[in-house]
Design a protein around this motif. Sequence first.
Motif, PDB file in Angstrom:
ATOM      1  N   GLN A 230     -14.185  -0.523 -10.008  1.00  0.00           N
ATOM      2  CA  GLN A 230     -15.032   0.332 -10.835  1.00  0.00           C
ATOM      3  C   GLN A 230     -14.215   1.449 -11.481  1.00  0.00           C
ATOM      4  O   GLN A 230     -14.366   1.737 -12.676  1.00  0.00           O
ATOM      5  N   VAL A 231     -13.358   2.077 -10.704  1.00  0.00           N
ATOM      6  CA  VAL A 231     -12.561   3.186 -11.236  1.00  0.00           C
ATOM      7  C   VAL A 231     -11.595   2.689 -12.306  1.00  0.00           C
ATOM      8  O   VAL A 231     -11.457   3.293 -13.374  1.00  0.00           O
ATOM      9  N   SER A 232     -10.927   1.573 -12.038  1.00  0.00           N
ATOM     10  CA  SER A 232      -9.971   1.059 -13.021  1.00  0.00           C
ATOM     11  C   SER A 232     -10.671   0.632 -14.303  1.00  0.00           C
ATOM     12  O   SER A 232     -10.135   0.801 -15.409  1.00  0.00           O
ATOM     13  N   ALA A 233     -11.879   0.071 -14.186  1.00  0.00           N
ATOM     14  CA  ALA A 233     -12.639  -0.294 -15.379  1.00  0.00           C
ATOM     15  C   ALA A 233     -13.011   0.946 -16.184  1.00  0.00           C
ATOM     16  O   ALA A 233     -12.948   0.945 -17.424  1.00  0.00           O
ATOM     17  N   ALA A 234     -13.383   2.016 -15.497  1.00  0.00           N
ATOM     18  CA  ALA A 234     -13.693   3.262 -16.196  1.00  0.00           C
ATOM     19  C   ALA A 234     -12.446   3.840 -16.865  1.00  0.00           C
ATOM     20  O   ALA A 234     -12.519   4.375 -17.982  1.00  0.00           O
ATOM     21  N   VAL A 235     -11.303   3.722 -16.188  1.00  0.00           N
ATOM     22  CA  VAL A 235     -10.049   4.190 -16.794  1.00  0.00           C
ATOM     23  C   VAL A 235      -9.749   3.400 -18.062  1.00  0.00           C
ATOM     24  O   VAL A 235      -9.382   3.973 -19.101  1.00  0.00           O
ATOM     25  N   ALA A 236      -9.902   2.080 -18.004  1.00  0.00           N
ATOM     26  CA  ALA A 236      -9.650   1.251 -19.185  1.00  0.00           C
ATOM     27  C   ALA A 236     -10.588   1.625 -20.324  1.00  0.00           C
ATOM     28  O   ALA A 236     -10.170   1.689 -21.497  1.00  0.00           O
ATOM     29  N   PRO A 386     -18.802   2.611 -14.560  1.00  0.00           N
ATOM     30  CA  PRO A 386     -19.527   3.856 -14.241  1.00  0.00           C
ATOM     31  C   PRO A 386     -19.194   4.963 -15.244  1.00  0.00           C
ATOM     32  O   PRO A 386     -18.132   5.579 -15.186  1.00  0.00           O
ATOM     33  N   PHE A 387     -20.093   5.200 -16.175  1.00  0.00           N
ATOM     34  CA  PHE A 387     -19.842   6.180 -17.240  1.00  0.00           C
ATOM     35  C   PHE A 387     -19.732   7.602 -16.699  1.00  0.00           C
ATOM     36  O   PHE A 387     -19.110   8.463 -17.332  1.00  0.00           O
ATOM     37  N   GLU A 388     -20.341   7.866 -15.543  1.00  0.00           N
ATOM     38  CA  GLU A 388     -20.302   9.231 -15.008  1.00  0.00           C
ATOM     39  C   GLU A 388     -18.893   9.640 -14.573  1.00  0.00           C
ATOM     40  O   GLU A 388     -18.618  10.835 -14.389  1.00  0.00           O
ATOM     41  N   LEU A 389     -17.987   8.666 -14.433  1.00  0.00           N
ATOM     42  CA  LEU A 389     -16.614   8.989 -14.057  1.00  0.00           C
ATOM     43  C   LEU A 389     -15.755   9.420 -15.250  1.00  0.00           C
ATOM     44  O   LEU A 389     -14.690  10.004 -15.055  1.00  0.00           O
ATOM     45  N   LEU A 390     -16.187   9.111 -16.449  1.00  0.00           N
ATOM     46  CA  LEU A 390     -15.343   9.334 -17.629  1.00  0.00           C
ATOM     47  C   LEU A 390     -14.909  10.787 -17.797  1.00  0.00           C
ATOM     48  O   LEU A 390     -13.728  11.044 -18.080  1.00  0.00           O
TER      49      LEU A 390
END
Length: 652
Positions: A230-236, A386-390
């Motif tokens: 999830q975190v890596s997808a948000a980073v990408a 997870p958009f809230e991580l952006l």
Amino acid sequence: MCLHCQLPSAKPSETGACGTIVRGMEQTNDYNEAGGGVGDGEDRGVGNAGAGSAGDFCVVRPALTVSQRARDYHYQPQDKPGFAKTVQKKVRDSCVCSGSCLKTAITSKLPILTWLPTYNPRQSLLGDIIAGVTVAIMHIPQGMAYALLAGLPPITGLYMAFFPLLVYSILGTSRHCSMGTFAVVCLMTRKVVEEMATAPDKHPTAASSVGDLIDNTTAAANPLTYTPVQVSAAVALMIGIVQVILGLLQLGSLCVFLSDMLVSGFTTGAAVHVMTSQIKYLFGLKVQGYNGPLKIIYTYKDIISQVLHANPAAMVISGLTIATLAFNNEVLKPWVRTKTKIPVPIELLVVIGGTVASYFGHLNDNYNIRIVGEIPTGIPSPTLPPFELLPRMVVDSIVISIVAYTVSYSMSKIFAKRHNYQVDATQELYALGLSNVFGSFFGCGPIAASLSRSLIQEAVGGVTQITSFICCGIIVLVLLFIGPVFETLPNCVLSSIIVVALKGMFLQVNDLKRIWKVSRMDATIWLSSFLGVVIIDIDYGLLIGIIVSLLVLLCRSQQPKTARFGHIANTDLYLDVAKYSSAVEIPSVSIFHFGGPVHFANIEYFRTQLETVTGLNPSIISDKKNILEKAQTSEDDTHQPNMVCGSHKILI
């Protein structure tokens, strides 16, 4: 520019078009006959006049201000439209639409419409097929290994070799760059993953939905729990957004601020972090993860304290794998290169060998060897990151996006120059950005161009982006049918592949040795970037390198190199007399070299160096000028003066 004794201007009848006066004996000399002369024809006369002739010459050129020059020589400035007219013209030009204009706009944003209609299968298809198959074979072990480097499940590396690559093949302008996993970008992604991931990945039994990989967490009980995927997808996703914004702002030339020395020092320092992160797999250790400044020091402290508890079986497997890869790279590969362009897929062979040995030897059960584990099959369905991580990863994403783009675009320019085609800097930003955005919905991490795969793709005959489509087709077959075969693959085999691949990065230390002999200031950029990355952290090291680069640029602009030039006999070369013994100064002429622009910040330095290097005193020249003015006033206009003007010139 030629500065003389600054004598008073002569009468118009005595001056030429440029206001220059030459009085005295007209004699040639050896310097003139040898083709000597500095600057244009006007300065060439000056050089001859004072280059050791039997008679003394007085050359006078009036010192003009900008306003005087504009008045005397009838300067005609171009009309400059005001702000309102400029905006109107831009809007009018932008709103003009024609068939050719629309076609150009579409093809510039979709480069595939430019090269695909003109594709020649007879000339290119065979090379593209061979390159596509070869690169796909490299993607399998490298993708799995670099996904492990990023703290992600190995299957994610294969996703990164498929989904983003499809988009880049359509939008990208580089024909030879192999996009996908890249060691430095994966390492920087790992930093964000370790900081924000709060739950381990739970490997699913099927990948019919990437949600099995992303959403199988304790999110229901704790909405603030995120898996590494999830975190890596948000980073990408965030990196893709940043790169698209940079493209909209036409900042494709942003990479010029990252000099070769900065990139070399930065990637070498990152290689140290990459190797450090793999030691625990090579030795079978359980090392705690650290974040923040000085984390590498704490990591090695932890490794040293546990080295006596290393797993001998993991060390043996790692040693055999590294020895096999090193033998191939140093002995077998050079020999094979003389026979064929197609390389031996040694990485894939060691992956297969490690998988077979682990399966039949039950290494996980008998020797506690960590293995890849369950690998899902099938094509995952899209899931929202997870958009809230952006907002929490904006700074890290900007740094990673700049590094990924700089590496990819630099490599694209090398191949484009070698094969005589153009790459569009802005379009590359769009292509990378949209590739990352698209991949993020399938659990992919950020991508960049891989140097090793790109070089192989070019070497085996890849010509166009058809290579990438063929590569994607083979990756799909692996995802659908072959993936579970590698479930028993030991992690230490993948780590060995990563460590051996770092050799090229570590050899960049030779750049420091080479540049130290040429420029200590450039060497300072390399050292500051390397030490900042290794000792503090990756993002801090990049920031330090950029700051030092700007300081070096400012220092060079503030105090450029200066020299006094001399003439090399029988040539038109002028070199520093302090460094070249063959350079001989022209009699009565001082050639002053100032290695930079003259502006308000260095005007005092320019004046000081001019006096120091040439050895001329402006006050003495001014006194001679006043004496000559009085002598000219007391004599007739047609009578030659009894005093000459010191007969010394300064050529700048």
